[in-house]
Design a protein around this motif. Structure first.
Motif, PDB file in Angstrom:
ATOM      1  N   ALA A 243       0.858  -1.187   0.000  1.00 23.01           N
ATOM      2  CA  ALA A 243       0.000   0.000   0.000  1.00 23.01           C
ATOM      3  C   ALA A 243       0.893   1.235   0.000  1.00 23.01           C
ATOM      4  N   ASP A 244       0.281   2.355  -0.243  1.00 22.49           N
ATOM      5  CA  ASP A 244       1.035   3.607  -0.310  1.00 22.49           C
ATOM      6  C   ASP A 244       1.788   3.875   0.988  1.00 22.49           C
ATOM      7  N   ALA A 245       1.210   3.493   2.102  1.00 20.50           N
ATOM      8  CA  ALA A 245       1.838   3.754   3.399  1.00 20.50           C
ATOM      9  C   ALA A 245       3.148   2.996   3.581  1.00 20.50           C
ATOM     10  N   ASN A 246       3.361   1.940   2.785  1.00 22.09           N
ATOM     11  CA  ASN A 246       4.588   1.145   2.921  1.00 22.09           C
ATOM     12  C   ASN A 246       5.750   1.699   2.102  1.00 22.09           C
ATOM     13  N   LEU A 247       5.518   2.779   1.356  1.00 26.07           N
ATOM     14  CA  LEU A 247       6.496   3.203   0.362  1.00 26.07           C
ATOM     15  C   LEU A 247       7.241   4.480   0.683  1.00 26.07           C
ATOM     16  N   GLY A 248       7.117   4.992   1.894  1.00 22.74           N
ATOM     17  CA  GLY A 248       7.839   6.199   2.275  1.00 22.74           C
ATOM     18  C   GLY A 248       7.244   7.444   1.663  1.00 22.74           C
ATOM     19  N   SER A 249       8.098   8.483   1.526  1.00 19.35           N
ATOM     20  CA  SER A 249       7.580   9.786   1.089  1.00 19.35           C
ATOM     21  C   SER A 249       8.144  10.245  -0.255  1.00 19.35           C
ATOM     22  N   THR A 250       9.231   9.658  -0.724  1.00 16.88           N
ATOM     23  CA  THR A 250       9.817  10.093  -1.997  1.00 16.88           C
ATOM     24  C   THR A 250      10.118   8.888  -2.893  1.00 16.88           C
ATOM     25  N   LEU A 251      10.115   9.140  -4.196  1.00 15.14           N
ATOM     26  CA  LEU A 251      10.422   8.109  -5.197  1.00 15.14           C
ATOM     27  C   LEU A 251       9.700   6.801  -4.890  1.00 15.14           C
ATOM     28  N   ALA A 367      -0.197 -20.112 -27.417  1.00 17.10           N
ATOM     29  CA  ALA A 367      -0.715 -20.097 -26.048  1.00 17.10           C
ATOM     30  C   ALA A 367       0.422 -19.726 -25.113  1.00 17.10           C
ATOM     31  N   LEU A 368       0.085 -19.072 -24.016  1.00 19.01           N
ATOM     32  CA  LEU A 368       1.045 -18.772 -22.966  1.00 19.01           C
ATOM     33  C   LEU A 368       0.664 -19.596 -21.742  1.00 19.01           C
ATOM     34  N   ALA A 369       1.544 -20.470 -21.327  1.00 17.73           N
ATOM     35  CA  ALA A 369       1.296 -21.312 -20.159  1.00 17.73           C
ATOM     36  C   ALA A 369       2.121 -20.778 -18.996  1.00 17.73           C
ATOM     37  N   THR A 370       1.448 -20.193 -18.002  1.00 22.32           N
ATOM     38  CA  THR A 370       2.140 -19.670 -16.819  1.00 22.32           C
ATOM     39  C   THR A 370       2.235 -20.787 -15.792  1.00 22.32           C
ATOM     40  N   GLU A 371       3.398 -21.386 -15.710  1.00 22.00           N
ATOM     41  CA  GLU A 371       3.585 -22.557 -14.849  1.00 22.00           C
ATOM     42  C   GLU A 371       3.918 -22.184 -13.409  1.00 22.00           C
ATOM     43  N   ARG A 372       4.523 -21.004 -13.205  1.00 17.42           N
ATOM     44  CA  ARG A 372       4.943 -20.599 -11.855  1.00 17.42           C
ATOM     45  C   ARG A 372       4.435 -19.189 -11.548  1.00 17.42           C
ATOM     46  N   PRO A 373       3.201 -19.070 -11.089  1.00 20.20           N
ATOM     47  CA  PRO A 373       2.640 -17.739 -10.778  1.00 20.20           C
ATOM     48  C   PRO A 373       3.430 -17.002  -9.708  1.00 20.20           C
ATOM     49  N   ALA A 374       4.110 -17.729  -8.823  1.00 22.27           N
ATOM     50  CA  ALA A 374       4.873 -17.070  -7.767  1.00 22.27           C
ATOM     51  C   ALA A 374       6.093 -16.343  -8.307  1.00 22.27           C
ATOM     52  N   ALA A 375       6.478 -16.636  -9.567  1.00 23.21           N
ATOM     53  CA  ALA A 375       7.657 -16.006 -10.149  1.00 23.21           C
ATOM     54  C   ALA A 375       7.359 -14.634 -10.729  1.00 23.21           C
ATOM     55  N   ILE A 376       6.101 -14.235 -10.752  1.00 19.69           N
ATOM     56  CA  ILE A 376       5.722 -12.912 -11.228  1.00 19.69           C
ATOM     57  C   ILE A 376       4.918 -12.195 -10.158  1.00 19.69           C
ATOM     58  N   ARG A 377       5.328 -10.999  -9.799  1.00 15.19           N
ATOM     59  CA  ARG A 377       4.576 -10.184  -8.838  1.00 15.19           C
ATOM     60  C   ARG A 377       4.171  -8.893  -9.533  1.00 15.19           C
ATOM     61  N   ALA A 378       2.904  -8.565  -9.390  1.00 16.40           N
ATOM     62  CA  ALA A 378       2.379  -7.441 -10.142  1.00 16.40           C
ATOM     63  C   ALA A 378       1.279  -6.737  -9.365  1.00 16.40           C
ATOM     64  N   GLY A 379       0.892  -5.568  -9.889  1.00 21.47           N
ATOM     65  CA  GLY A 379      -0.183  -4.796  -9.262  1.00 21.47           C
ATOM     66  C   GLY A 379      -0.062  -3.323  -9.611  1.00 21.47           C
ATOM     67  N   ASP A 380      -0.778  -2.480  -8.848  1.00 20.13           N
ATOM     68  CA  ASP A 380      -0.766  -1.042  -9.102  1.00 20.13           C
ATOM     69  C   ASP A 380       0.622  -0.455  -8.882  1.00 20.13           C
ATOM     70  N   LEU A 381       1.025   0.430  -9.779  1.00 26.23           N
ATOM     71  CA  LEU A 381       2.294   1.122  -9.618  1.00 26.23           C
ATOM     72  C   LEU A 381       2.199   2.232  -8.595  1.00 26.23           C
ATOM     73  N   THR A 382       0.994   2.768  -8.424  1.00 24.02           N
ATOM     74  CA  THR A 382       0.736   3.783  -7.376  1.00 24.02           C
ATOM     75  C   THR A 382      -0.413   3.284  -6.508  1.00 24.02           C
ATOM     76  N   PRO A 383      -0.151   2.329  -5.614  1.00 18.40           N
ATOM     77  CA  PRO A 383      -1.232   1.743  -4.806  1.00 18.40           C
ATOM     78  C   PRO A 383      -1.835   2.753  -3.857  1.00 18.40           C
ATOM     79  N   ALA A 384      -3.075   2.487  -3.451  1.00 12.28           N
ATOM     80  CA  ALA A 384      -3.776   3.395  -2.526  1.00 12.28           C
ATOM     81  C   ALA A 384      -3.200   3.263  -1.122  1.00 12.28           C
TER      82      ALA A 384
END
Length: 384
Positions: A243-251, A367-384
Protein backbone atom coordinates in the motif's frame (compact mmCIF):
# COMPACT_ATOMS: atom_id res chain seq x y z
CA UNK A 1 26.99 14.70 -97.28
CA UNK A 2 24.02 15.53 -95.08
CA UNK A 3 23.28 14.17 -91.62
CA UNK A 4 21.12 11.18 -92.67
CA UNK A 5 23.65 10.01 -95.30
CA UNK A 6 26.48 10.33 -92.80
CA UNK A 7 24.71 8.26 -90.12
CA UNK A 8 23.71 5.58 -92.68
CA UNK A 9 27.30 5.26 -93.96
CA UNK A 10 28.66 5.17 -90.41
CA UNK A 11 26.26 2.35 -89.54
CA UNK A 12 27.38 0.33 -92.59
CA UNK A 13 31.03 0.73 -91.59
CA UNK A 14 30.33 -0.49 -88.08
CA UNK A 15 28.58 -3.59 -89.46
CA UNK A 16 31.53 -4.39 -91.73
CA UNK A 17 34.00 -3.88 -88.90
CA UNK A 18 32.03 -6.24 -86.67
CA UNK A 19 31.93 -8.88 -89.42
CA UNK A 20 35.69 -8.74 -89.98
CA UNK A 21 36.33 -8.93 -86.22
CA UNK A 22 34.27 -12.13 -86.07
CA UNK A 23 36.23 -13.46 -89.05
CA UNK A 24 39.50 -12.65 -87.27
CA UNK A 25 38.38 -14.49 -84.14
CA UNK A 26 37.57 -17.56 -86.24
CA UNK A 27 40.97 -17.49 -87.93
CA UNK A 28 42.79 -17.15 -84.61
CA UNK A 29 40.83 -20.04 -83.18
CA UNK A 30 41.44 -22.24 -86.25
CA UNK A 31 45.02 -21.52 -87.31
CA UNK A 32 46.29 -19.53 -84.34
CA UNK A 33 46.76 -16.20 -86.21
CA UNK A 34 44.87 -13.56 -88.16
CA UNK A 35 45.37 -13.60 -91.93
CA UNK A 36 47.08 -10.64 -93.62
CA UNK A 37 44.01 -9.94 -95.75
CA UNK A 38 41.73 -9.75 -92.72
CA UNK A 39 44.20 -7.55 -90.84
CA UNK A 40 44.50 -5.10 -93.76
CA UNK A 41 40.70 -4.99 -94.18
CA UNK A 42 40.17 -4.15 -90.49
CA UNK A 43 42.79 -1.37 -90.64
CA UNK A 44 41.20 0.14 -93.76
CA UNK A 45 37.73 0.13 -92.22
CA UNK A 46 39.08 1.62 -88.98
CA UNK A 47 40.62 4.50 -90.97
CA UNK A 48 37.31 5.09 -92.76
CA UNK A 49 35.48 5.04 -89.41
CA UNK A 50 37.80 7.73 -88.03
CA UNK A 51 37.26 9.87 -91.11
CA UNK A 52 33.48 9.74 -90.64
CA UNK A 53 33.92 10.55 -86.94
CA UNK A 54 35.93 13.66 -87.85
CA UNK A 55 33.26 14.74 -90.32
CA UNK A 56 30.56 14.20 -87.67
CA UNK A 57 32.50 16.40 -85.26
CA UNK A 58 32.83 19.11 -87.90
CA UNK A 59 29.07 19.08 -88.54
CA UNK A 60 28.43 19.42 -84.81
CA UNK A 61 30.81 22.37 -84.54
CA UNK A 62 29.07 24.13 -87.45
CA UNK A 63 25.74 23.69 -85.68
CA UNK A 64 24.37 21.31 -88.28
CA UNK A 65 23.41 18.72 -85.69
CA UNK A 66 20.24 19.14 -83.59
CA UNK A 67 20.98 20.22 -80.03
CA UNK A 68 19.23 18.58 -77.08
CA UNK A 69 19.61 21.47 -74.68
CA UNK A 70 17.23 24.42 -74.80
CA UNK A 71 18.21 27.67 -73.22
CA UNK A 72 15.65 29.18 -70.88
CA UNK A 73 14.68 32.77 -71.64
CA UNK A 74 16.23 35.23 -69.21
CA UNK A 75 14.43 38.33 -67.97
CA UNK A 76 15.76 40.44 -70.87
CA UNK A 77 14.63 37.84 -73.44
CA UNK A 78 11.18 37.76 -71.91
CA UNK A 79 11.05 41.57 -71.96
CA UNK A 80 11.84 42.02 -75.65
CA UNK A 81 9.57 39.13 -76.69
CA UNK A 82 6.56 40.46 -74.77
CA UNK A 83 3.62 41.78 -76.84
CA UNK A 84 3.40 44.79 -74.52
CA UNK A 85 7.01 45.72 -75.37
CA UNK A 86 6.36 45.39 -79.11
CA UNK A 87 3.32 47.68 -78.84
CA UNK A 88 5.36 50.24 -76.88
CA UNK A 89 8.22 50.25 -79.40
CA UNK A 90 5.76 50.51 -82.28
CA UNK A 91 4.25 53.65 -80.73
CA UNK A 92 0.86 52.06 -80.14
CA UNK A 93 1.03 52.58 -76.36
CA UNK A 94 2.85 55.00 -74.07
CA UNK A 95 3.61 52.45 -71.36
CA UNK A 96 4.05 48.69 -71.10
CA UNK A 97 3.44 46.19 -68.30
CA UNK A 98 4.36 42.48 -68.30
CA UNK A 99 5.08 39.70 -65.84
CA UNK A 100 8.56 38.16 -65.64
CA UNK A 101 8.77 34.48 -64.72
CA UNK A 102 11.71 33.55 -62.51
CA UNK A 103 12.27 30.18 -64.15
CA UNK A 104 11.19 29.21 -67.61
CA UNK A 105 12.07 25.62 -68.47
CA UNK A 106 8.90 24.46 -70.17
CA UNK A 107 5.33 23.80 -69.12
CA UNK A 108 4.87 22.18 -65.68
CA UNK A 109 2.51 19.66 -67.24
CA UNK A 110 5.35 18.15 -69.25
CA UNK A 111 7.61 17.54 -66.22
CA UNK A 112 7.30 14.06 -64.74
CA UNK A 113 7.12 13.91 -60.93
CA UNK A 114 10.16 12.61 -59.05
CA UNK A 115 8.62 9.28 -58.03
CA UNK A 116 10.40 7.73 -55.07
CA UNK A 117 10.50 3.93 -54.76
CA UNK A 118 8.93 1.97 -51.92
CA UNK A 119 6.30 2.99 -49.39
CA UNK A 120 6.63 5.50 -46.56
CA UNK A 121 5.56 3.40 -43.60
CA UNK A 122 3.51 4.26 -40.57
CA UNK A 123 4.67 3.54 -37.03
CA UNK A 124 5.93 0.11 -36.07
CA UNK A 125 5.99 -0.04 -32.28
CA UNK A 126 8.68 -2.10 -30.61
CA UNK A 127 7.26 -5.39 -29.34
CA UNK A 128 9.08 -6.72 -26.28
CA UNK A 129 6.97 -9.16 -24.26
CA UNK A 130 7.52 -12.23 -26.39
CA UNK A 131 11.28 -12.07 -25.87
CA UNK A 132 10.85 -12.58 -22.11
CA UNK A 133 9.57 -16.15 -22.37
CA UNK A 134 11.13 -19.35 -23.68
CA UNK A 135 9.26 -20.46 -26.81
CA UNK A 136 8.65 -24.02 -27.94
CA UNK A 137 6.57 -25.45 -30.79
CA UNK A 138 3.47 -27.58 -30.32
CA UNK A 139 1.46 -29.70 -32.73
CA UNK A 140 -1.75 -29.76 -30.69
CA UNK A 141 -4.71 -27.45 -30.16
CA UNK A 142 -4.13 -27.39 -26.39
CA UNK A 143 -1.26 -27.57 -23.92
CA UNK A 144 -1.66 -29.57 -20.72
CA UNK A 145 0.78 -29.42 -17.82
CA UNK A 146 1.01 -30.21 -14.14
CA UNK A 147 1.66 -27.23 -11.91
CA UNK A 148 2.78 -27.14 -8.30
CA UNK A 149 -0.11 -25.76 -6.30
CA UNK A 150 0.91 -25.54 -2.62
CA UNK A 151 4.13 -26.67 -0.96
CA UNK A 152 4.01 -26.67 2.81
CA UNK A 153 7.56 -27.09 4.05
CA UNK A 154 7.59 -28.46 7.60
CA UNK A 155 11.18 -29.71 7.50
CA UNK A 156 12.60 -29.55 11.04
CA UNK A 157 15.27 -30.99 13.27
CA UNK A 158 14.45 -34.38 14.73
CA UNK A 159 15.91 -36.23 17.70
CA UNK A 160 17.14 -39.77 17.24
CA UNK A 161 14.23 -42.19 17.19
CA UNK A 162 11.63 -39.37 17.20
CA UNK A 163 8.89 -38.92 14.58
CA UNK A 164 9.87 -36.76 11.62
CA UNK A 165 7.92 -33.73 10.47
CA UNK A 166 5.53 -34.15 7.55
CA UNK A 167 5.40 -31.68 4.66
CA UNK A 168 2.72 -31.50 1.99
CA UNK A 169 2.76 -30.84 -1.72
CA UNK A 170 -0.26 -30.50 -3.99
CA UNK A 171 -0.52 -30.19 -7.75
CA UNK A 172 -3.00 -28.83 -10.27
CA UNK A 173 -3.56 -30.14 -13.81
CA UNK A 174 -3.89 -27.20 -16.19
CA UNK A 175 -5.26 -27.34 -19.73
CA UNK A 176 -4.38 -24.29 -21.83
CA UNK A 177 -6.11 -24.08 -25.25
CA UNK A 178 -4.31 -22.66 -28.25
CA UNK A 179 -5.63 -19.20 -29.16
CA UNK A 180 -5.89 -17.70 -32.64
CA UNK A 181 -5.10 -14.05 -33.34
CA UNK A 182 -6.13 -12.97 -36.83
CA UNK A 183 -7.38 -10.19 -39.11
CA UNK A 184 -8.02 -9.65 -42.83
CA UNK A 185 -8.07 -6.97 -45.47
CA UNK A 186 -9.13 -6.70 -49.12
CA UNK A 187 -6.97 -5.36 -51.94
CA UNK A 188 -7.47 -5.25 -55.70
CA UNK A 189 -5.93 -7.91 -57.89
CA UNK A 190 -4.31 -5.15 -59.93
CA UNK A 191 -2.55 -3.83 -56.83
CA UNK A 192 -1.15 -7.26 -56.02
CA UNK A 193 0.02 -7.75 -59.61
CA UNK A 194 1.23 -4.28 -60.59
CA UNK A 195 2.75 -2.88 -57.42
CA UNK A 196 4.93 -5.51 -55.81
CA UNK A 197 6.41 -3.11 -53.25
CA UNK A 198 3.01 -1.97 -51.99
CA UNK A 199 1.68 -5.52 -51.86
CA UNK A 200 4.73 -6.60 -49.86
CA UNK A 201 4.24 -3.68 -47.48
CA UNK A 202 0.61 -4.68 -46.87
CA UNK A 203 1.82 -8.20 -46.11
CA UNK A 204 4.30 -6.74 -43.60
CA UNK A 205 1.59 -4.61 -41.99
CA UNK A 206 -0.72 -7.59 -41.64
CA UNK A 207 1.99 -9.58 -39.85
CA UNK A 208 2.78 -6.66 -37.58
CA UNK A 209 -0.90 -6.21 -36.73
CA UNK A 210 -1.12 -9.81 -35.50
CA UNK A 211 2.02 -9.55 -33.35
CA UNK A 212 0.94 -6.15 -31.99
CA UNK A 213 -2.24 -7.77 -30.66
CA UNK A 214 -0.22 -10.68 -29.25
CA UNK A 215 1.87 -8.14 -27.31
CA UNK A 216 -1.25 -6.94 -25.49
CA UNK A 217 -2.66 -10.43 -25.01
CA UNK A 218 0.55 -11.71 -23.39
CA UNK A 219 0.03 -9.10 -20.66
CA UNK A 220 -3.68 -8.62 -20.18
CA UNK A 221 -5.44 -11.47 -22.02
CA UNK A 222 -8.11 -12.78 -19.62
CA UNK A 223 -7.96 -16.41 -20.71
CA UNK A 224 -11.65 -16.53 -21.65
CA UNK A 225 -11.83 -18.22 -25.05
CA UNK A 226 -10.62 -17.16 -27.54
CA UNK A 227 -8.28 -14.93 -25.48
CA UNK A 228 -4.75 -15.82 -24.39
CA UNK A 229 -4.21 -16.17 -20.66
CA UNK A 230 -1.75 -13.30 -20.07
CA UNK A 231 0.55 -12.71 -17.13
CA UNK A 232 -2.00 -10.44 -15.41
CA UNK A 233 -4.79 -12.99 -15.74
CA UNK A 234 -6.15 -14.16 -12.38
CA UNK A 235 -4.00 -16.96 -11.03
CA UNK A 236 -1.00 -16.20 -13.25
CA UNK A 237 0.74 -13.80 -10.86
CA UNK A 238 1.11 -12.97 -7.21
CA UNK A 239 -0.15 -9.57 -6.06
CA UNK A 240 2.68 -7.44 -4.68
CA UNK A 241 0.52 -6.55 -1.66
CA UNK A 242 1.99 -3.11 -0.92
CA UNK A 243 0.00 0.00 0.00
CA UNK A 244 1.04 3.61 -0.31
CA UNK A 245 1.84 3.75 3.40
CA UNK A 246 4.59 1.14 2.92
CA UNK A 247 6.50 3.20 0.36
CA UNK A 248 7.84 6.20 2.28
CA UNK A 249 7.58 9.79 1.09
CA UNK A 250 9.82 10.09 -2.00
CA UNK A 251 10.42 8.11 -5.20
CA UNK A 252 7.62 5.76 -4.22
CA UNK A 253 7.54 3.91 -7.55
CA UNK A 254 11.21 3.03 -7.20
CA UNK A 255 10.72 1.92 -3.61
CA UNK A 256 7.84 -0.31 -4.70
CA UNK A 257 9.87 -1.96 -7.47
CA UNK A 258 12.78 -2.61 -5.13
CA UNK A 259 10.54 -4.14 -2.46
CA UNK A 260 8.93 -6.45 -5.04
CA UNK A 261 12.40 -7.54 -6.19
CA UNK A 262 13.29 -8.37 -2.59
CA UNK A 263 10.16 -10.47 -2.16
CA UNK A 264 10.89 -12.40 -5.37
CA UNK A 265 14.43 -13.11 -4.26
CA UNK A 266 13.16 -14.41 -0.91
CA UNK A 267 10.69 -16.66 -2.74
CA UNK A 268 13.46 -18.16 -4.87
CA UNK A 269 12.73 -16.27 -8.10
CA UNK A 270 15.32 -13.50 -8.66
CA UNK A 271 13.85 -11.00 -11.12
CA UNK A 272 15.09 -10.92 -14.71
CA UNK A 273 12.87 -8.06 -15.94
CA UNK A 274 10.73 -5.12 -14.82
CA UNK A 275 7.80 -4.56 -17.19
CA UNK A 276 6.30 -1.07 -17.38
CA UNK A 277 4.15 0.98 -19.71
CA UNK A 278 6.41 3.42 -21.64
CA UNK A 279 4.61 6.44 -20.13
CA UNK A 280 5.13 5.13 -16.60
CA UNK A 281 8.82 4.48 -17.19
CA UNK A 282 9.19 8.02 -18.58
CA UNK A 283 7.68 9.42 -15.38
CA UNK A 284 10.02 7.32 -13.23
CA UNK A 285 13.02 8.67 -15.14
CA UNK A 286 11.72 12.21 -14.67
CA UNK A 287 11.28 11.57 -10.95
CA UNK A 288 14.89 10.38 -10.69
CA UNK A 289 16.26 13.40 -12.54
CA UNK A 290 14.18 16.00 -10.73
CA UNK A 291 14.94 14.48 -7.32
CA UNK A 292 18.51 15.70 -7.86
CA UNK A 293 19.91 12.53 -6.35
CA UNK A 294 22.92 10.50 -7.43
CA UNK A 295 21.13 7.20 -7.89
CA UNK A 296 23.86 4.69 -8.63
CA UNK A 297 21.27 1.89 -8.94
CA UNK A 298 20.00 3.40 -12.21
CA UNK A 299 22.01 3.26 -15.44
CA UNK A 300 21.84 2.42 -19.17
CA UNK A 301 23.59 -0.49 -20.81
CA UNK A 302 25.73 -0.16 -23.96
CA UNK A 303 22.63 -0.44 -26.14
CA UNK A 304 20.89 2.45 -24.33
CA UNK A 305 18.47 0.18 -22.47
CA UNK A 306 17.66 1.16 -18.90
CA UNK A 307 18.84 -0.94 -15.96
CA UNK A 308 17.22 -0.47 -12.55
CA UNK A 309 18.70 -2.14 -9.47
CA UNK A 310 20.68 -4.38 -11.83
CA UNK A 311 17.56 -5.64 -13.65
CA UNK A 312 16.55 -4.62 -17.23
CA UNK A 313 13.51 -2.39 -17.61
CA UNK A 314 11.25 -3.65 -20.41
CA UNK A 315 8.87 -1.08 -21.84
CA UNK A 316 5.79 -2.69 -23.36
CA UNK A 317 2.87 -1.04 -25.11
CA UNK A 318 0.88 -4.08 -23.95
CA UNK A 319 1.27 -3.21 -20.27
CA UNK A 320 -1.66 -1.25 -18.86
CA UNK A 321 -0.69 2.21 -17.63
CA UNK A 322 -0.09 2.59 -13.87
CA UNK A 323 0.66 -1.12 -13.47
CA UNK A 324 3.92 -2.93 -12.96
CA UNK A 325 5.05 -6.53 -13.27
CA UNK A 326 8.37 -7.71 -11.88
CA UNK A 327 9.39 -11.30 -12.28
CA UNK A 328 11.61 -14.14 -13.28
CA UNK A 329 9.78 -14.33 -16.59
CA UNK A 330 12.18 -16.86 -18.06
CA UNK A 331 11.04 -19.49 -15.56
CA UNK A 332 7.50 -18.22 -14.92
CA UNK A 333 5.88 -19.09 -18.26
CA UNK A 334 6.40 -20.77 -21.61
CA UNK A 335 5.17 -19.60 -24.99
CA UNK A 336 3.80 -22.43 -27.14
CA UNK A 337 3.69 -21.72 -30.88
CA UNK A 338 1.22 -23.78 -32.88
CA UNK A 339 1.67 -21.65 -36.01
CA UNK A 340 3.73 -18.57 -36.73
CA UNK A 341 2.13 -15.66 -38.55
CA UNK A 342 0.66 -17.08 -41.76
CA UNK A 343 -0.59 -14.75 -44.51
CA UNK A 344 -2.93 -16.29 -47.06
CA UNK A 345 -4.85 -14.78 -49.98
CA UNK A 346 -7.88 -15.85 -51.94
CA UNK A 347 -10.36 -14.47 -54.46
CA UNK A 348 -12.99 -17.01 -53.33
CA UNK A 349 -14.47 -14.74 -50.70
CA UNK A 350 -17.91 -13.21 -51.23
CA UNK A 351 -17.99 -11.31 -54.52
CA UNK A 352 -14.19 -11.01 -54.81
CA UNK A 353 -14.07 -12.86 -58.12
CA UNK A 354 -16.51 -10.55 -59.88
CA UNK A 355 -14.90 -7.42 -58.39
CA UNK A 356 -11.29 -8.45 -59.00
CA UNK A 357 -10.54 -8.33 -55.29
CA UNK A 358 -8.27 -10.47 -53.14
CA UNK A 359 -8.78 -11.11 -49.43
CA UNK A 360 -5.60 -11.26 -47.37
CA UNK A 361 -5.82 -13.01 -44.02
CA UNK A 362 -3.05 -13.05 -41.42
CA UNK A 363 -3.28 -15.28 -38.37
CA UNK A 364 -1.18 -16.83 -35.66
CA UNK A 365 -1.93 -19.63 -33.20
CA UNK A 366 -0.25 -19.76 -29.81
CA UNK A 367 -0.71 -20.10 -26.05
CA UNK A 368 1.05 -18.77 -22.97
CA UNK A 369 1.30 -21.31 -20.16
CA UNK A 370 2.14 -19.67 -16.82
CA UNK A 371 3.59 -22.56 -14.85
CA UNK A 372 4.94 -20.60 -11.86
CA UNK A 373 2.64 -17.74 -10.78
CA UNK A 374 4.87 -17.07 -7.77
CA UNK A 375 7.66 -16.01 -10.15
CA UNK A 376 5.72 -12.91 -11.23
CA UNK A 377 4.58 -10.18 -8.84
CA UNK A 378 2.38 -7.44 -10.14
CA UNK A 379 -0.18 -4.80 -9.26
CA UNK A 380 -0.77 -1.04 -9.10
CA UNK A 381 2.29 1.12 -9.62
CA UNK A 382 0.74 3.78 -7.38
CA UNK A 383 -1.23 1.74 -4.81
CA UNK A 384 -3.78 3.40 -2.53
Amino acid sequence: MDMSDLMKALGGIEQKLAAFEEQAKGEIKTVGAMSTETKNAIEAISIKQREFADELLALKQRGALPQNETKADGWGDQFVKADAYKSFVGGQTQKARFEVKNTVTGSDTTVAPDRKPGVVSGAFQMLTMESLFPAVPTGSNAVEFTKENVFTNNAAEAAEGASKAESSLTFTLVNMPISTVAHWIKISRQLAADNAALAAYIDLRMRYGVNRKVETQLVSGDGTAPNISGILDTGNFTAHGYADANLGSTLKKLVLVRKIMGDLWAAGYPADAIVLNPADWAQIEIDIFTANTNMIAFKYDEGGRPILFGVPVVQSVGMTADNVAVGAFGSAATLYNREGVVVEMSDSDGDNFTKNLITLRAERRLALATERPAAIRAGDLTPA
